[in-house]
Design an enzyme around this catalytic site. Structure first.
Site, PDB file in Angstrom:
ATOM      1  N   PHE A   1       0.852  -1.195   0.000  1.00 46.38           N
ATOM      2  CA  PHE A   1       0.000   0.000   0.000  1.00 46.38           C
ATOM      3  C   PHE A   1       0.886   1.242   0.000  1.00 46.38           C
ATOM      4  CE2 PHE A   1      -2.254   3.524   1.990  1.00 46.38           C
ATOM      5  CZ  PHE A   1      -3.424   3.542   1.252  1.00 46.38           C
TER       6      PHE A   1
ATOM      7  N   ASP B   1       9.207   2.588   1.745  1.00 46.89           N
ATOM      8  CA  ASP B   1       8.031   3.344   2.174  1.00 46.89           C
ATOM      9  C   ASP B   1       7.838   3.053   3.661  1.00 46.89           C
ATOM     10  OD1 ASP B   1       5.538   4.272   2.876  1.00 46.89           O
ATOM     11  OD2 ASP B   1       4.500   3.448   1.129  1.00 46.89           O
TER      12      ASP B   1
ATOM     13  N   LYS C   1       2.416   9.766   8.331  1.00 43.84           N
ATOM     14  CA  LYS C   1       1.695   9.372   9.549  1.00 43.84           C
ATOM     15  C   LYS C   1       2.335   9.932  10.834  1.00 43.84           C
ATOM     16  CE  LYS C   1      -1.105   5.749   7.691  1.00 43.84           C
ATOM     17  NZ  LYS C   1      -0.763   5.031   6.482  1.00 43.84           N
TER      18      LYS C   1
HETATM   19  C1  LIG Z   1      -0.928   5.357   5.082  1.00 39.96           C
HETATM   20  C2  LIG Z   1       0.133   4.952   4.133  1.00 39.96           C
HETATM   21  C3  LIG Z   1       0.383   5.688   2.962  1.00 39.96           C
HETATM   22  C4  LIG Z   1      -0.476   6.855   2.537  1.00 39.96           C
HETATM   23  O1  LIG Z   1      -0.426   7.928   3.430  1.00 39.96           O
HETATM   24  P1  LIG Z   1      -1.511   9.097   3.287  1.00 39.96           P
HETATM   25  O2  LIG Z   1      -1.091  10.104   4.308  1.00 39.96           O
HETATM   26  O3  LIG Z   1      -2.854   8.488   3.567  1.00 39.96           O
HETATM   27  O4  LIG Z   1      -1.423   9.610   1.904  1.00 39.96           O
HETATM   28  C5  LIG Z   1       1.434   5.293   2.158  1.00 39.96           C
HETATM   29  N1  LIG Z   1       2.198   4.232   2.469  1.00 39.96           N
HETATM   30  C6  LIG Z   1       1.987   3.509   3.586  1.00 39.96           C
HETATM   31  C7  LIG Z   1       2.890   2.367   3.898  1.00 39.96           C
HETATM   32  C8  LIG Z   1       0.939   3.837   4.449  1.00 39.96           C
HETATM   33  O5  LIG Z   1       0.711   3.097   5.540  1.00 39.96           O
END
Ligand SMILES: *Cc1c(COP(=O)(O)O)cnc(C)c1O
Length: 394
Positions: free
Chosen positions: A137, A222, A251
């Site tokens: 994700f 990520d 986050k």
């Molecule tokens: C939540 C998340 C995102 C996206 O972050 P947003 O602030 O919602 O755009 C991207 N990568 C990972 C691994 C995430 O957990």
């Protein structure tokens, strides 16, 4: 407003993107949220792995309010004091050398994708494909949806952004098979969060580092969910002894204030002026919040506390597994999950909510825990106690 009229108001004013429960949150302190009816909830989603210091922590409130009295916004055309201070602090805490600030995780990943493509155009003979993983994700913009490993997202809004090849998470051979001359980078999460808390095996991340070095590809990690202390180290890649070329954060980095970042090694400071930007890059309130969070996370004892709470939580869940439908307890730090015997995650979430516990089910038969990092043993005990009332017994 009574709850019914709140839902009516929502229905008549907000775009319907989620079916939310009949609850209006009013305040939050520490591990707890309180709704407009005065009901309290133990928060085990922590603002979606965001409120690392808990709700309304004094350090963030102070940092934002004091910055708001000094300078709210100076435009991205100028440097500002909190931007410089936060950049210096974040770079010095990381193994990377340069940072670009944004507001959300998807935007940080978009930045990483752009940087990787620029690198491919300049250094890899025009190769612009990026290998990502099934079940991964990376966000909800068009490119990050295409990068994510959700099959249904590849067609949801018509033609997907091209250039993403999906390997199997944890399987280095499947990455190697895809890594031909058309590829410029590999992008993965050290722990797939939304995918159900799948922790990458050590050999996968070290193998990716080796493969990227061997083939001249960028390794993008990520860490939007796993970064900023969530796993008991400031960054999850420290558990693997691997340094990525590009690191994305979001986050927890703002502790609740919208903030994200992309860090790169010195060699990859390759954007030309104009390639990348954003109205809110280096926004002073966000920078002040980010600095306050970082200083708290690296203060002596904080990450040790995360490690201790992680072990305690895992132990309590294993104990619960002896009597209840809890299997495959897994995770890293305070990002943990377990599976249920049946696909009733949504029912468990609903029952817990009615019983004062906010918890998440990322997949039908999986429950995920991502509490604020300030959680204490009493909170863990309370969470297990509430959960146990709504799980089937063996
Ligand atoms: C939540 C998340 C995102 C996206 O972050 P947003 O602030 O919602 O755009 C991207 N990568 C990972 C691994 C995430 O957990």
């Amino acid at each position: 407003m009574d709850p019914r009229s709140s839902l009516d108001t929502a229905k008549q004013t907000l775009l319907r993107v989620a079916d939310r429960p009949d609850i209006v949150m009013e305040s939050g302190h520490g591990m707890r949220l309180r709704d407009s009816e005065g009901r309290e909830y133990l928060d085990y989603i922590g603002g979606w792995a965001v409120n690392c210091l808990g709700h309304s922590p004094a350090v963030i409130s102070r940092a934002i309010s004091s910055q708001a009295r000094t300078l709210v916004n100076a435009s991205p055309a100028f440097l500002n004091e909190p931007m410089l201070r936060f950049a210096e602090a974040l770079v010095s805490q990381s193994a990377l050398d340069r940072v670009f600030f944004m507001s959300i995780g998807a935007e940080a990943n978009e930045g990483a994708i752009k940087l990787a493509r620029k690198f491919g155009l300049k250094e890899r003979g025009g190769a612009t494909d990026i290998i990502t993983t099934q079940g991964g994700f990376h966000g909800r913009t068009l490119a990050t949806m295409a990068a994510s490993g959700k099959p249904q997202w590849q067609t949801l809004f018509g033609q997907a952004v091209p250039g993403f090849r999906k390997a199997l998470f944890g399987d280095i051979d499947s990455v190697r098979e895809l890594a031909d001359d058309g590829v410029c980078a590999v992008m993965v999460e050290p722990v797939q969060g939304e995918g159900g808390v799948n922790v990458a095996p050590l050999e996968f991340i070290t193998g990716l580092r080796q493969l990227c070095d061997e083939l001249g590809l960028l390794l993008i990690l990520d860490e939007v969910q796993t970064g900023m202390g969530r796993t008991g180290k400031l960054f999850a890649h420290e558990h693997y002894g691997v340094v990525p070329d590009v690191l994305t954060l979001g986050k927890g980095i703002g502790g609740g204030f919208p903030l994200s970042a992309m860090l790169v090694g010195e060699d990859y400071d390759i954007f030309d002026p104009g390639d990348q930007g954003g109205t809110y890059t280096g926004q002073p309130l966000a920078m002040a919040a980010g600095l306050a969070v970082l200083e708290t996370l690296v203060a002596p004892g904080f990450l040790e506390h995360v490690g201790e709470m992680s072990e305690y939580t895992a132990r309590r869940l294993e104990e619960l597994a002896a009597t209840h439908e809890v299997t495959r307890v897994r995770g890293l730090g305070l990002l943990q999950a377990f599976d249920l015997e049946q696909s009733r995650g949504a029912d468990v979430v609903k029952a817990c909510l009615a019983d004062g516990l906010i918890i998440n089910s990322p997949k039908d038969a999986t429950i995920r825990l991502m509490p604020p990092l300030i959680v204490e043993p009493d909170d863990v005990d309370e969470m297990v106690e509430i959960l146990s009332r709504h799980l089937a017994t063996r």
